[in-house]
Write a protein that holds these residues in place. Sequence first.
Motif, mmCIF file in Angstrom:
data_model
loop_
_atom_site.group_PDB
_atom_site.id
_atom_site.type_symbol
_atom_site.label_atom_id
_atom_site.label_comp_id
_atom_site.label_asym_id
_atom_site.label_seq_id
_atom_site.Cartn_x
_atom_site.Cartn_y
_atom_site.Cartn_z
ATOM 1 N N TYR A 84 -9.607 0.772 3.590
ATOM 2 C CA TYR A 84 -8.170 0.799 3.313
ATOM 3 C C TYR A 84 -7.368 0.173 4.447
ATOM 4 O O TYR A 84 -6.497 -0.679 4.223
ATOM 5 C CB TYR A 84 -7.738 2.241 3.083
ATOM 6 C CG TYR A 84 -6.348 2.423 2.541
ATOM 7 C CD1 TYR A 84 -6.068 2.202 1.196
ATOM 8 C CD2 TYR A 84 -5.310 2.844 3.369
ATOM 9 C CE1 TYR A 84 -4.779 2.399 0.690
ATOM 10 C CE2 TYR A 84 -4.032 3.049 2.878
ATOM 11 C CZ TYR A 84 -3.776 2.817 1.530
ATOM 12 O OH TYR A 84 -2.499 3.011 1.040
ATOM 13 N N ASN A 85 -7.659 0.576 5.678
ATOM 14 C CA ASN A 85 -6.923 0.046 6.828
ATOM 15 C C ASN A 85 -7.367 -1.363 7.186
ATOM 16 O O ASN A 85 -6.550 -2.207 7.570
ATOM 17 C CB ASN A 85 -7.084 0.976 8.026
ATOM 18 C CG ASN A 85 -6.509 2.354 7.758
ATOM 19 O OD1 ASN A 85 -5.488 2.500 7.114
ATOM 20 N ND2 ASN A 85 -7.180 3.383 8.256
ATOM 21 N N SER A 87 -8.482 -3.703 5.171
ATOM 22 C CA SER A 87 -7.939 -4.678 4.228
ATOM 23 C C SER A 87 -6.488 -4.996 4.554
ATOM 24 O O SER A 87 -6.063 -6.152 4.466
ATOM 25 C CB SER A 87 -8.070 -4.154 2.799
ATOM 26 O OG SER A 87 -7.425 -2.901 2.644
ATOM 27 N N ARG A 88 -5.731 -4.002 4.950
ATOM 28 C CA ARG A 88 -4.326 -4.240 5.316
ATOM 29 C C ARG A 88 -4.243 -5.110 6.562
ATOM 30 O O ARG A 88 -3.418 -6.043 6.632
ATOM 31 C CB ARG A 88 -3.618 -2.903 5.553
ATOM 32 C CG ARG A 88 -2.195 -3.042 6.109
ATOM 33 C CD ARG A 88 -1.276 -3.716 5.109
ATOM 34 N NE ARG A 88 0.017 -4.009 5.697
ATOM 35 C CZ ARG A 88 0.342 -5.145 6.297
ATOM 36 N NH1 ARG A 88 -0.556 -6.132 6.392
ATOM 37 N NH2 ARG A 88 1.541 -5.330 6.799
ATOM 38 N N THR A 89 -5.083 -4.848 7.555
ATOM 39 C CA THR A 89 -5.090 -5.652 8.784
ATOM 40 C C THR A 89 -5.395 -7.114 8.478
ATOM 41 O O THR A 89 -4.866 -8.017 9.127
ATOM 42 C CB THR A 89 -6.125 -5.094 9.776
ATOM 43 O OG1 THR A 89 -5.772 -3.745 10.115
ATOM 44 C CG2 THR A 89 -6.178 -5.925 11.044
ATOM 45 N N ILE A 93 -2.774 -6.802 0.204
ATOM 46 C CA ILE A 93 -2.046 -5.684 -0.371
ATOM 47 C C ILE A 93 -3.095 -4.712 -0.900
ATOM 48 O O ILE A 93 -4.005 -5.117 -1.610
ATOM 49 C CB ILE A 93 -1.126 -6.169 -1.507
ATOM 50 C CG1 ILE A 93 -0.132 -7.201 -0.971
ATOM 51 C CG2 ILE A 93 -0.400 -5.013 -2.165
ATOM 52 C CD1 ILE A 93 0.650 -7.923 -2.047
ATOM 53 N N ARG A 94 -2.988 -3.441 -0.538
ATOM 54 C CA ARG A 94 -4.064 -2.531 -0.921
ATOM 55 C C ARG A 94 -3.516 -1.233 -1.510
ATOM 56 O O ARG A 94 -2.390 -0.829 -1.256
ATOM 57 C CB ARG A 94 -5.019 -2.250 0.236
ATOM 58 C CG ARG A 94 -4.584 -1.156 1.212
ATOM 59 C CD ARG A 94 -3.436 -1.596 2.057
ATOM 60 N NE ARG A 94 -3.210 -0.708 3.196
ATOM 61 C CZ ARG A 94 -2.120 0.043 3.335
ATOM 62 N NH1 ARG A 94 -1.196 0.070 2.395
ATOM 63 N NH2 ARG A 94 -1.946 0.778 4.420
ATOM 64 N N TRP A 126 3.219 -3.452 0.719
ATOM 65 C CA TRP A 126 1.797 -3.670 1.009
ATOM 66 C C TRP A 126 0.920 -2.577 0.418
ATOM 67 O O TRP A 126 -0.307 -2.634 0.538
ATOM 68 C CB TRP A 126 1.569 -3.740 2.522
ATOM 69 C CG TRP A 126 2.194 -4.941 3.138
ATOM 70 C CD1 TRP A 126 3.393 -4.999 3.794
ATOM 71 C CD2 TRP A 126 1.679 -6.270 3.145
ATOM 72 N NE1 TRP A 126 3.652 -6.275 4.204
ATOM 73 C CE2 TRP A 126 2.613 -7.088 3.813
ATOM 74 C CE3 TRP A 126 0.523 -6.856 2.639
ATOM 75 C CZ2 TRP A 126 2.420 -8.449 3.997
ATOM 76 C CZ3 TRP A 126 0.331 -8.215 2.824
ATOM 77 C CH2 TRP A 126 1.267 -8.993 3.504
ATOM 78 N N THR A 127 1.539 -1.579 -0.198
ATOM 79 C CA THR A 127 0.807 -0.438 -0.744
ATOM 80 C C THR A 127 0.967 -0.391 -2.255
ATOM 81 O O THR A 127 2.066 -0.178 -2.764
ATOM 82 C CB THR A 127 1.303 0.880 -0.129
ATOM 83 O OG1 THR A 127 1.286 0.780 1.295
ATOM 84 C CG2 THR A 127 0.429 2.040 -0.564
ATOM 85 N N LYS A 243 3.864 -8.288 -4.907
ATOM 86 C CA LYS A 243 4.529 -7.590 -3.799
ATOM 87 C C LYS A 243 5.683 -6.733 -4.312
ATOM 88 O O LYS A 243 5.897 -5.617 -3.833
ATOM 89 C CB LYS A 243 5.021 -8.605 -2.761
ATOM 90 C CG LYS A 243 3.888 -9.305 -2.021
ATOM 91 C CD LYS A 243 4.421 -10.308 -1.009
ATOM 92 C CE LYS A 243 3.278 -10.961 -0.238
ATOM 93 N NZ LYS A 243 3.764 -11.956 0.750
#
Length: 249
Positions: A84-85, A87-89, A93-94, A126-127, A243
Amino acid sequence: MARDRKPFRRRAHVIAASVTALTVGGIALTEVPAFAASKPKGHDVSSHQKNVDWRSAASKGAKFVYVKATESHTYRNPYFGQQYNGSRTAGLIRGAYHFALPNKSSGKTQAAHFVRNGGAWRADGWTLPPALDIEYNPYDKRHKCYNMSNSRMVVWIKSFSNEVKRLTGRRPVIYTTAHWWNACTGSSRAFASDHALWVARYNSSTAGTLPAGWGAWTFWQYDNSGSLPGDQNLFNGSLSQLKKFARGS
């Protein structure tokens, strides 16, 4: 591990059709339905994929991902944080999804477990909204609808959705197939007006006939393997619309 099985996604009754290779600089990224090659591409992962190389996924065109967070009211994906983290880094968009076992506990109980363990949401663009994965029972093939009547299943889904909405402010995206939905909810139309659809249908040039009530899909899981880790997905719109959907606007 058994908790991350997705058996019906490999069902043999899906209709075969031609696909085309999406390429960038002559390098094939994945096999996608021809008409959908311009739509944002993504994937979904669980503990089966373990520690994912997110930079590689992004370089292959991934724009979004759904990560399995929980199942029933006890299980949590041990790789959730990395997936989860990470993919965001990497710029994806996760969002998080919950694998439902409606015969184990109430919808409200499972929703609360999900939100406590990764299923939260915020309007940061992003979520993705939380997602409910509801499909054939992977642990008892005799009771594909979890030994529940259509009406009880609809009540369970409503309970899950209401608790997710209360805790996060968003209705969950519903992941399913037309076959399961129509068989196990009695073709319920109670959710289509305020729940985005994430439909699974493989080896096809289109997402096919949708579950009862929905006139369009938001996400389409079109294959269980490809260039991206896990299952392959498309978003039904542009990247800017993706988005916007994540923001809830």
